[in-house]
Design a protein around this motif. Structure first.
Motif: not given
Length: 302
Positions: A28-39
């Motif tokens: 699980s990667i913590l990020t401010r913008n999870p929607d920018k990353h492809e699953s």
């Protein structure tokens, strides 16, 4: 095994993510913008450090917390404002990791926090192990001390805590190496400063593997030097880089010019620490790239 990584999309984090995935972990990667990353399979992106974010709900049950977050120290002159951002980014991220750890019902078995060999005193004669008491008092050292102090609060919850003190991490496209290699590629490379300052380096591949080694060896805690077992002087590094790139090593870069160009940031290349990875070695870690020439050859010719 489930790992939570802050800074998981960065230079070290990306390599570590691949290392863990290749060995059967979920990440699980913590990020401010999870929607920018492809699953991706066995990878999830969790929002943090943003309004309304409650990452503890999504990472509940994780076995490993790893904190790699913080503004790069290599990407610009150290103005007073930038120093503040470098420090604040590390403290804020670490405090948030501790807050998340506090609020999950099941505590992780280990918390690994990034750190740096910059905590050690610069010297041409001292060899530093994790037991070294010769700490520096400059900006980077004080940043590391505060960073590790915040991370150490994980121990209050009974969590094994390790501080991975990175040396100069060598990778082709990011980190310090591209900046070091550029003068050679332009045929103007040469010794920087006196050339006698120590450069305690490590290949990116070994950084990722060493972190997994710390995860899987439960007897390891506290400071862990993540450096190759064969530190070199700046002059030797330059000559080896020139040889691998098939370029001349001839034009020196005097210390006064480096200081004028970089200000306080010049300490990163004009001063150095001879650091050895005693904890990793004593616990049986085997470096894939223990020697500088083979590390640089893999990066540029592999």
């Amino acid at each position: 095994m489930k790992a939570v990584i802050s800074g998981g999309t960065g230079f070290v984090g990306s390599a570590l993510t691949e290392e863990l995935l290749g060995n059967g972990y979920e990440v699980s990667i913590l990020t401010r913008n999870p929607d920018k990353h492809e699953s991706r399979q066995n990878v999830s992106y969790v929002k943090w450090l943003s309004d309304g974010a409650l990452p503890e709900r999504e990472v509940e049950g994780s076995d490993i917390f790893i904190n790699l977050a913080g503004e790069s120290i290599n990407s610009g002159r150290w103005t007073d404002d930038r120093k503040q951002r470098i420090l604040k980014s590390r403290i804020d991220a670490t405090q948030e990791m501790i807050r998340i750890l506090k609020n999950v019902e099941k505590k992780p078995s280990v918390f690994i926090n990034a750190s740096a060999i910059g905590i050690y005193e610069a010297s041409e004669t001292i060899t530093h192990t994790e037991n070294s008491l010769d700490s520096s008092k400059d900006f980077l050292a004080e940043t590391v001390k505060r960073w590790e102090s915040e991370a150490g609060k994980a121990k209050d919850f009974g969590v094994r805590t390790a501080y991975t003190r990175f040396g100069i991490i060598l990778g082709k496209d990011e980190g310090a190496l591209p900046k070091m290699a550029l003068p050679y590629k332009l045929f103007v490379g040469g010794t920087v400063g006196s050339g006698r300052q120590w450069m305690s380096w490590v290949h990116l591949h070994d950084v990722a593997k060493a972190i997994r080694f710390v995860i899987e060896n439960k007897q390891i805690d506290g400071p862990v030097n993540v450096t190759a077992p064969s530190p070199v002087t700046m002059k030797e590094l330059g000559k080896t880089l020139a040889d691998v790139l098939n370029r001349p090593h001839w034009m020196p870069a005097p210390a006064f010019a480096i200081k004028a160009a970089l200000g306080d940031m010049s300490t990163l290349i004009l001063e150095g620490q001879k650091v050895v990875p005693s904890v990793l070695s004593e616990n049986g870690y085997s470096f894939k790239y223990p020697e500088l020439k083979e590390a640089l050859t893999e990066i540029y010719r592999g």
